[in-house]
Design a protein around this motif. Structure first.
Motif, PDB file in Angstrom:
ATOM      1  N   ILE A 127     -86.616 -43.632  23.659  1.00  0.00           N
ATOM      2  CA  ILE A 127     -85.952 -44.935  23.721  1.00  0.00           C
ATOM      3  C   ILE A 127     -86.974 -46.062  23.715  1.00  0.00           C
ATOM      4  N   LEU A 128     -87.998 -45.950  24.566  1.00  0.00           N
ATOM      5  CA  LEU A 128     -89.024 -46.994  24.608  1.00  0.00           C
ATOM      6  C   LEU A 128     -89.790 -47.072  23.286  1.00  0.00           C
ATOM      7  N   SER A 163     -88.611 -46.342  20.266  1.00  0.00           N
ATOM      8  CA  SER A 163     -87.758 -46.980  19.258  1.00  0.00           C
ATOM      9  C   SER A 163     -87.673 -48.484  19.479  1.00  0.00           C
ATOM     10  N   VAL A 164     -87.635 -48.908  20.745  1.00  0.00           N
ATOM     11  CA  VAL A 164     -87.607 -50.346  21.031  1.00  0.00           C
ATOM     12  C   VAL A 164     -88.902 -51.008  20.582  1.00  0.00           C
ATOM     13  N   VAL A 223     -89.214 -53.896  17.613  1.00  0.00           N
ATOM     14  CA  VAL A 223     -89.798 -55.225  17.844  1.00  0.00           C
ATOM     15  C   VAL A 223     -90.923 -55.505  16.850  1.00  0.00           C
ATOM     16  N   TRP A 257     -90.274 -46.867  14.569  1.00  0.00           N
ATOM     17  CA  TRP A 257     -88.842 -46.908  14.885  1.00  0.00           C
ATOM     18  C   TRP A 257     -88.116 -45.694  14.288  1.00  0.00           C
ATOM     19  N   TRP A 260     -86.125 -43.243  16.544  1.00  0.00           N
ATOM     20  CA  TRP A 260     -84.691 -43.519  16.485  1.00  0.00           C
ATOM     21  C   TRP A 260     -83.941 -42.491  15.643  1.00  0.00           C
ATOM     22  N   ALA A 309     -80.965 -50.358  26.565  1.00  0.00           N
ATOM     23  CA  ALA A 309     -81.840 -50.789  25.474  1.00  0.00           C
ATOM     24  C   ALA A 309     -81.035 -51.257  24.274  1.00  0.00           C
ATOM     25  N   VAL A 350     -81.773 -55.163  23.747  1.00  0.00           N
ATOM     26  CA  VAL A 350     -82.677 -55.442  22.617  1.00  0.00           C
ATOM     27  C   VAL A 350     -81.907 -55.568  21.317  1.00  0.00           C
ATOM     28  N   GLY A 351     -81.081 -54.558  21.009  1.00  0.00           N
ATOM     29  CA  GLY A 351     -80.390 -54.563  19.720  1.00  0.00           C
ATOM     30  C   GLY A 351     -79.331 -55.629  19.588  1.00  0.00           C
ATOM     31  N   HIS A 405     -76.706 -52.904  15.347  1.00  0.00           N
ATOM     32  CA  HIS A 405     -76.573 -52.424  16.715  1.00  0.00           C
ATOM     33  C   HIS A 405     -75.193 -52.730  17.299  1.00  0.00           C
TER      34      HIS A 405
END
Length: 586
Positions: A206-207, A209-210, A214, A263, A267, A283, A287-288, A342
């Protein structure tokens, strides 16, 4: 020896910076060890029995050894990257130019490296069921995987970007290579069938992909804006000389490509998009949805502001007015694409996640609209002392109108103030928290602006003459007061209305506080059935690893939960249509 190294210090690490790095590393190790020790003591106290027997000793040991392993790996990686950078930097002597730097790299490599290898070997051999299920093991792999991913990808992408302008950074490249090896090593451990962690396994994907998202969004926005700026300069060439337009575009495309790969790896290939609940939904929404909405509204507001200035405020040169047009268009387009993607994913998530998406979107639009309203009031008051033809007041008014026009419709479509709400949404905790949060923050800001206005009034009355009129002194906080007062009043009224509706039609009593659902089927319909059968119990989902093939229906789950009460209940579905409900002891 130090004097011989001075001519080359522009290319090497100066001695003061080297000492600062040493101090930073020592402080990092000290913080990690002390923090791990404190965490271990807290866990031991919480898990110890009143008779002196404690089951927390293994937990404390794991916390300490994994914190120590984390610190040793970081120090060893710094040392190896320093040595490799010196080998690749063929233009400098290996030792004579920077003895302190070489000594530091050798110490980090030859002392921390063997210690890290021995400690890892011991821990890896003892990695049994209890060790695999510990939070410390999962947290270590998630933390080190994320740190190494960010470090090596940033270093390699920076190396490639600066190489576009002919600047070769061998030491930065060495850092990227070494930390890439650290990342590959920890990814291999996290995928080992016998010794990979069983807890916190979703944190790193998860981190990652974030982080990749970004980086990719930032690169795409920069690349498109530089292309649009180059197109504008083609019609109105600038007198200032700088780097060629293609150089910045190519550098931004490198960052975009690198972020896209990172990503995609997490992801798509790492299947982070299939994760549900907890950090995954947080997340996705934060974020999305929220981040993309902020980027989209910022870009759209910038474009509208530029167009309004071109139509009504030509006091500045056209080249200056359209300077932000490229960024506005690129931010609006890229942000809208990310936002739409998202938001579509949230439609297939749980009702709380969909509600959070709605509230977050309305909050972003509300902030933009309220800010625009406050700026418009400020600009209108400014016209009482400054002619509207003045550039400052007119630009201020156009900026406020842009923010209000962009944010207002987003808030209206997301919040839907005229639509009848379902009882579930009225009773939801998320909506209540949102209303209280908006009302509370707006009330605090309104009180602060009242204090500022009072201060300005007394300052003016007591004869502090600075040339500004009373309106000039209070127009900015007065505009903010009007906006925040309206926001606070409206949301307080909505909160009272929801409260009255809840009192008139109370929710069914909650029979279960939390349900731990163990299944390998789609958890969304089962979670909804659990919420309806228990009066809104919180649901935590754990995936079965044995592939039992759960085929239980929501109706079967509802029947199994009928009459069950307790603070915590374990629900296991499978094999087949079997449903087992186990109340847990407090």
């Amino acid at each position: 020896m130090a004097d011989r190294g001075r001519p080359l210090r522009a290319q090497l690490l100066p001695e003061p910076e080297g000492r600062l790095l040493m101090v930073g590393v020592v402080l990092l190790v000290a913080v990690l060890v002390i923090g791990g020790g404190i965490a271990g003591i807290v866990i031991a106290v919480r898990k110890s029995s009143p008779h002196g027997e404690s089951a927390a000793q293994p937990t404390v040991r794991r916390v300490i050894v994994f914190v120590l392993l984390f610190a040793l790996v970081v120090i060893a990686a710094i040392g190896v990257s320093g040595l490799l950078g010196r080998l690749l930097d063929a233009g400098n002597a290996l030792a004579s130019s920077d003895v302190s730097g070489l000594a530091r790299s050798l110490a980090f490599t030859l002392i921390a490296g063997p210690f890290a290898a021995v400690l890892w070997w011991v821990l890896w051999r003892r990695m049994d069921g209890a060790e695999r299920s510990s939070i410390a093991w999962g947290l270590y792999l998630a933390g080190m995987s994320t740190v190494s991913l960010v470090t090596f990808s940033t270093a390699l992408l920076t190396t490639a970007a600066v190489l576009v302008r002919g600047d070769w950074r061998p030491r930065l490249f060495a850092t990227g290579v070494v930390w890439a090896g650290v990342w590959v090593w920890h990814v291999w451990m996290s995928r080992d069938r016998e010794k990979s962690p069983t807890r916190l396994v979703t944190v790193a994907p998860i981190l990652g992909s974030v982080f990749g998202l970004v980086i990719a969004v930032g690169g795409a926005v920069t690349a498109i804006s530089s292309l649009l700026d180059a197109a504008v300069d083609a019609f109105a060439p600038s007198l200032t000389q700088g780097d060629p337009w293609w150089r910045l575009t190519l550098q931004a495309l490198i960052w975009f490509a690198g972020g896209l790969v990172v990503w995609w790896w997490h992801w798509i290939r790492g299947r982070a998009r299939d994760l549900r609940g907890g950090l995954a939904d947080l997340a996705l929404v934060a974020v999305g949805v929220a981040g993309a909405a902020i980027l989209t509204l910022s870009g759209a507001g910038t474009v509208l502001f530029v167009l309004l200035r071109l139509a009504f405020d030509r006091t500045d040169p056209v080249t200056d007015i359209v300077g932000l047009l490229g960024f506005g268009i690129s931010a609006a387009v890229i942000g809208a694409l990310v936002w739409s993607y998202h938001r579509g994913l949230t439609l297939g998530r749980s009702p709380p996640t969909r509600l959070a998406t709605k509230l977050v979107t309305s909050g972003v639009g509300l902030v933009s609209a309220a800010t625009g309203l406050g700026v418009v009031v400020n600009a209108i008051l400014a016209t009482t002392t400054t002619p509207l033809a003045g550039s400052d007041a007119r630009s201020l008014l156009l900026g406020g109108i842009s923010a209000l026009v962009v944010g207002g419709p987003v808030w209206w479509l997301a919040w839907q103030p005229t639509q009848q709400l379902s009882p579930a949404e009225v009773h939801s905790t998320g909506r209540r928290v949102y209303l209280i949060l908006v009302f509370g923050v707006s009330a605090v800001v309104a009180i602060v602006t009242l204090l500022v206005i009072g201060y300005r009034l007394f300052e003016f009355a007591l004869g502090d003459f600075t040339g500004d009129s009373l309106v000039d002194r209070v127009r900015a906080p007065l505009g903010l007061l009007v906006a925040t007062g309206l926001v606070a009043g409206y949301h307080f009224a909505v909160w009272r209305r929801d409260r009255s509706v809840s009192a008139a039609a109370p929710q069914p009593a909650r029979t279960v506080g939390r349900v731990i659902l163990v299944t390998d089927a789609d958890p969304e319909p089962l979670s909804q059935a659990i919420g309806a059968a228990t009066g809104g119990a919180a649901v935590s989902v754990l995936k079965r690893a044995d592939g039992a093939g759960s085929a239980a229906t929501p109706e079967q789950l509802t029947r199994a939960l009928t009459g069950v009460t307790g603070k915590r209940v374990l629900v296991v579905t499978g094999p087949g249509d079997r449903v087992e409900v186990i109340p847990l002891r407090d």
